[in-house]
Structures are given as structure tokens and as C-alpha cells.
Design an enzyme around this catalytic site. Structure first.
Site, PDB file in Angstrom:
ATOM      1  N   PRO A 145       0.831  -1.208   0.000  1.00  0.00           N
ATOM      2  CG  PRO A 145      -0.734  -1.575   1.667  1.00  0.00           C
ATOM      3  CD  PRO A 145       0.597  -2.043   1.185  1.00  0.00           C
ATOM      4  CG  ASP A 214       8.006  17.175  11.806  1.00  0.00           C
ATOM      5  OD1 ASP A 214       7.251  17.882  12.493  1.00  0.00           O
ATOM      6  OD2 ASP A 214       9.160  16.866  12.160  1.00  0.00           O
ATOM      7  CB  THR A 220      -2.365   9.479   3.071  1.00  0.00           C
ATOM      8  OG1 THR A 220      -1.731   8.229   3.399  1.00  0.00           O
ATOM      9  CG2 THR A 220      -1.886   9.966   1.702  1.00  0.00           C
ATOM     10  CB  THR A 227       3.711   4.714  10.151  1.00  0.00           C
ATOM     11  OG1 THR A 227       3.027   5.965   9.965  1.00  0.00           O
ATOM     12  CG2 THR A 227       4.055   4.126   8.806  1.00  0.00           C
ATOM     13  NE  ARG A 423      15.745  14.468   4.007  1.00  0.00           N
ATOM     14  CZ  ARG A 423      14.725  13.648   3.779  1.00  0.00           C
ATOM     15  NH1 ARG A 423      14.558  12.595   4.529  1.00  0.00           N
ATOM     16  NH2 ARG A 423      13.874  13.898   2.791  1.00  0.00           N
ATOM     17  CE1 TYR A 484      10.816  13.851  14.737  1.00  0.00           C
ATOM     18  CE2 TYR A 484      12.881  15.005  14.377  1.00  0.00           C
ATOM     19  CZ  TYR A 484      11.765  14.371  13.880  1.00  0.00           C
ATOM     20  OH  TYR A 484      11.592  14.254  12.525  1.00  0.00           O
TER      21      TYR A 484
END
Length: 563
Positions: A145, A214, A220, A227, A423, A484
Site C-alpha cells: 500500500p 512534520d 495520508t 505507521t 535535509r 526527537y
């Protein structure tokens, strides 16, 4: 016989550029940020005046593996979704090969593409997803997916040694808010809806999901669920696991349906099994999510703390208090320096005020190299937001913090989704910039921070590079918080080998110091090696048994999470 080239599709589905983050023509610029170049040179030894940007990779230079999809299979998919929505051209398959981790971008820019999906399919609704899944499983194909393609944990790529046909099932056409239950405060939303699209539809009706990771612009709802994502305002709205109430997941021969009840005592939670499953249990097509009325007032305020110890103590007390802010974020000293370096040059009154503030803090005995910048957000009715801020302000003062108003907070709000472009800017100039995040109890948070720093600097020494690491607390809970981390260095002769040395050191430090291997980026391939240390060998046994029983043929995104 493999399928011939087909048109690139007839539907408008947004994709990021194949070689980097975001869309063409958008990127980070440093020329209007006078402190940025000196900061980068001091941090990692990269002179931006001398470091020329590498040329954009030329897609024509890539050697893309041929599609292995049989023509009859592609034709069968075309009968389901329409010929224009079945794509086998090289660009589409490369776009759907990787996510957007640093490892992904280094490889795709270098033309290292061992295996791509063989065909990309864009179904229009759940019925078409069911037909595609059944057709693919009948062929014993692999189904991966695909949402926005923003994943950075290696959750999207097919394995290089996969001999079966690989189907990338792109949910981009399933992007509508289907219904809002105003009495219950829930909304049925198709899983392929990108963050801006679903928020625009909800906002038009006076509602918000309140979930802003972020990657918000290019990810989506289905990807967030798959996740186990967290958003910048999760202190108020919860992580995606808190937001999801109901689910529809297409599996071979049927649909797994989780009804959107507020709570249930019906054995182990299947809803929880699907959240974080990374496509291994099926294809998420629809989510029923908690939504909230748009707040009357929303403000982000900035605060400075003398050092990280004062700041973390304040964040912990805020979490224990009657205050309910939407954002509690504090950067350590290194990240505070970075944040100040990315600002545009202040002029006139703003410049004088900034200089005056720094002079005032020095007079109070602050070491400006240790001070920490914090952002705290308040939402709701005007009276409610005012009460929340009053509680927080008292806590901040007890921990020797200083409020500096809404100006910096407004700037943070405007730029909060732009960090990934930095990045790419560094990568263009031969430097790595990447992230690792964890969560730990309050009692272990300072130790996790210290051990991650120590591990990173030891790793920089082993690879012989000058490196930089910085961190912020981004989500607070009753029992702990998320830290983080961002690390950077200039590549030597072995970019991915050097990256692995640093990344593995930081991740291992999390586990050794009492944190988790990932708070909100998932497991994928990137973090799978630490899973047993995180959830125990018996935990892996249980998880492996679930995945094997639910997908005995290994058709759904195989070898992710548990190899």
C-alpha cells in the site's frame, strides 16, 4: 511476457519529486539567513560559500529494472480500475520504490535501484481495492500500500530478492471526507486523503482532525494509521492511535471492519493491531476518526529557559498540572542555536528588541550557550485558553523561564512543515542530516538525552567526521515524553556506511537508556533489528505469529516490522 509501456495515468494524484522531499521548485535558501552559514561551518565544518550544490539528478541516467508484471495481469488490473490507472512506466515505478529517508534519497540519487514495484495501480474506491487485492493474491503477487510516500523507516521498498510480481497500490484517489457525525464528533474519511486535503474538507464544515505531523503536507491518513503517527498537537488531540475509532481494511476475500464505538471489551484490540501494521494485515481504505470543532482561539507562545534541566522540569510539571496545552515543545541548547540561526535578519525595532533581550538574560546570569527555546500552544474558547496560559506561565516562572510572546511562535507555526527541505539542502552539498526519535519515562528522559549525545559523538569519532546532534521534546504524556534527535555530518568516502554507524549508535542508546526504538516513525526495515530488544523475544514471537496467521502467503508488504 512483460507488459508494454502504458500511459502515466489519467487521474490527478499528487506525488513528491522522485529525488527529494516535496514538490519541484520548492527548497531551502540560506542567503537571507545571515547566521546560518557560520552555524553550519562551526557545527560540521561545511563551508556553504565553497560547497557547490550538486546538479539535480538526471532521471535518464537511472537504470530502472524492467517490469516483471505479465501482460495478462496488467490487463486484468486495467479492467478493474481503467487502463489509465494502471501504470508500468519507469518514473511511476521509481516514485513508488522508496520513501524519503536519508538512506532512500542517497540510493535513488546514486541510481541504486535493485528492485521496483512492477506495476502501480490507482483504484477509485474500496470495491476496486478489493478486486485488485483478490486478483493480486490469486497471482501470488506482493501488495505494498502507498499513501504519500513520506515514510522514513523503510516501510515501502520491495525486497531486492523478491521474485514475485510487486504491486504498488496507490490510494491517492480515495481522498474524500465521506461523512461527519456531528453528535459523536467523528468523521468517516478515505485513507488516501493527504493532510491538507482532509483538513480543508473538515474545516469547511467547521471541524479539524488536529493531527499535524512534520510530513503533514505530503502524507495520508492511511499512512498515519499504518505507521502509528504522532502530530505536533498530540498533547491535546492525541496520537493517531487515540484519534482512530473505526477502520475498514481490505483483505483477501473480504473487509475487516472495526466499528467506531467509543470503547470496547472484546478481547485483544484488533483496532490496535491494525494501527502500526504498515500494510502487513491488509489495505486500509477508510478511517473513522475523532474530530473536533475548530477552536475559537489558537496561539503558540515562545519561552526561554536557562538550561535543559529547568525546561524539562517545567514540561513535566505542566503534564502533571490542570493545564491542557495543545503543544509542549522545548529544544535543547544545540537545537536552540540552530533555530536562531535559521531566522531571517532582524531589522529596526525587532533587532533592537532581540539585542535587548539577550543583554537582559546575560545580566540575569544566563549562559546563552545553554539556554533553551520552548513553544507552548493553547487552543479553545478565549476564556479557556487564557486560563491554560495562566497556569503554564506560573509553572514557567517557578522554573526560571521567561515568556517572549507570540511572535516567535507565529513564525514556528508558519515554518513547521519546512524542516525536511533543510535535509535535502545539506544532501545537495554532500552532508547528512537525519533524525531519530524515542519516548521514555520522565525519570529516564535526561539519561536518554545524555546517552544519545554520547553515542553520536563516539560514532562521529569512529567515522572520522565532525558531527552535530541536537534534540527537542515534542510530545508530553503523564508518564513521560518524546525526544526527537537530529544529527548531521559531512559525508566521507562511504556515505551509507558512515550513516549506519551513527544511526545505529543513536538507536542503540535509546534502548540501553530505557527508551523505545521509535515513538512515531514506525519500524519498517530501518528499525526492525531492535524490535526484540524493545518488546522482548516473546513479544516478537507473538507478533510473528499474528502476521503469519493473518497473511500466510506473505502477500502484504512482507518482511516489514518482523523480518
Amino acid at each position: 511476457m512483460t507488459a508494454p509501456a502504458r500511459p502515466a495515468g489519467t487521474v490527478d494524484v499528487k506525488h513528491m519529486k522522485w529525488w527529494g522531499w516535496g514538490v519541484e521548485g520548492v527548497g531551502f535558501r540560506h542567503e537571507d539567513k545571515p547566521a546560518f552559514a557560520p552555524f553550519v561551518e562551526k557545527a560540521i565544518g561545511l563551508d556553504l560559500r565553497q560547497a557547490a550544490s550538486t546538479a539535480r539528478p538526471d532521471f535518464a541516467d537511472l537504470k530502472v529494472p524492467d517490469s516483471r508484471a505479465p501482460e495478462k495481469f496488467v490487463d486484468a488490473l486495467g479492467e478493474i480500475v481503467g487502463d489509465g490507472n494502471v501504470v508500468v512506466d519507469d518514473m511511476a515505478r521509481v516514485v513508488h520504490t522508496y520513501g524519503k529517508s536519508l538512506r532512500d534519497l542517497v540510493r535513488v540519487r546514486a541510481g541504486e535501484i535493485a528492485r521496483t514495484p512492477d506495476v502501480v495501480v490507482y483504484p477509485a474506491d474500496e470495491a476496486e481495492v478489493r478486486a485488485v487485492v483478490d486478483t493480486a493474491v490469486d497471482l501470488d503477487a506482493v501488495i505494498i500500500p502507498f499513501g504519500g510516500g513520506s515514510n522514513i523507516a523503510g516501510s515501502l521498498e520491495p525486497h531486492a530478492d523478491e521474485d514475485r510480481v510487486v504491486v504498488s497500490l496507490d490510494l491517492g484517489r480515495l481522498r474524500r471526507v465521506l461523512d461527519i457525525d456531528t453528535d459523536s464528533g467523528t468523521a468517516r474519511i478515505q485513507a488516501g486523503a493527504l493532510g491538507p486535503d482532509l483538513e480543508a474538507q473538515l474545516n469547511e464544515a467547521g471541524w479539524t482532525l488536529g493531527h499535524f505531523p512534520d510530513s503533514f503536507t505530503h502524507s495520508t491518513l492511511g499512512g498515519w494509521v499504518a505507521t502509528r503517527s504522532s502530530g505536533m498537537q498530540s498533547d491535546k488531540y492525541g496520537d493517531i492511535a487515540d484519534i482512530v475509532r473505526g477502520l475498514r481494511v481490505v483483505r483477501p476475500g473480504g473487509v475487516l471492519v472495526i466499528r467506531p464505538v467509543p470503547s470496547a471489551s472484546t478481547g485483544p484490540s484488533v483496532r490496535e493491531m491494525v494501527v502500526g501494521s504498515e500494510g502487513r494485515l491488509g489495505v486500509i481504505t477508510e478511517v473513522t476518526a475523532q474530530v473536533h470543532r475548530l477552536p475559537e482561539k489558537r496561539d503558540i507562545y515562545a519561552y526561554f529557559f536557562k538550561n535543559l534541566d529547568h525546561g524539562l522540569a517545567a514540561m513535566r510539571e505542566i503534564a502533571e498540572s490542570d493545564a491542557a496545552p495543545s503543544v509542549t515543545r522545548i529544544s535543547d541548547a544545540n537545537e536552540t542555536g540552530f533555530s536562531l540561526a535559521t531566522g531571517k535578519e532582524a531589522k529596526g525595532i525587532a533587532k533592537a528588541a532581540q539585542a535587548g533581550l539577550m543583554a537582559f538574560l546575560k545580566k540575569r546570569g544566563w549562559n546563552l550557550d545553554e539556554m533553551c527555546l520552548s513553544f507552548i500552544g493553547f487552543e479553545g474558547g478565549a476564556a479557556h485558553a487564557k486560563r491554560q496560559k495562566a497556569i503554564v506561565d506560573r509553572i514557567v516562572r517557578r522554573h526560571h523561564g521567561l515568556g517572549v510572546g507570540k511572535g516567535p511562535g507565529a513564525l514556528y507555526d508558519q515554518k513547521k512543515f519546512d524542516t525536511p527541505y533543510i535535509r535535502d539542502f545539506l544532501l545537495d552539498r554532500g552532508a547528512a542530516g537525519d533524525v531519530s526519535e524515542t519516548a521514555a519515562p520522565w525519570s529516564k528522559l535526561r539519561q536518554v538525552h545524555a546517552e544519545a549525545y554520547r553515542a553520536a559523538h563516539d560514532a562521529f569519532g569512529r567515522i572520522g567526521r565532525r558531527g552535530w546532534i541536537m534534540s527537542h521534546l515534542s510530545h508530553s504524556y503523564h508518564s513521560g515524553a518524546c525526544l526527537y534527535f537530529t544529527f548531521a555530518f559531512v559525508f566521507g568516502d562511504d556515505p551509507l556506511g558512515e550513516y549506519d554507524t551513527v544511526k545505529r549508535a543513536v538507536q542503540q542508546a535509546f534502548i540501553d537508556a530505557g527508551g523505545t526504538l521509535s515513538h512515531h516513525h514506525g519500524v519498517g526495515l530501518e528499525h526492525a533489528r531492535w524490535l526484540e530488544q524493545d518488546i522482548s523475544p516473546q513479544g516478537v514471537t507473538v507478533l510473528s505469529g499474528l502476521l503469519a496467521a493473518a497473511d500466510p502467503g506473505g502477500n502484504f508488504n512482507p518482511r516489514k516490522i518482523v523480518v
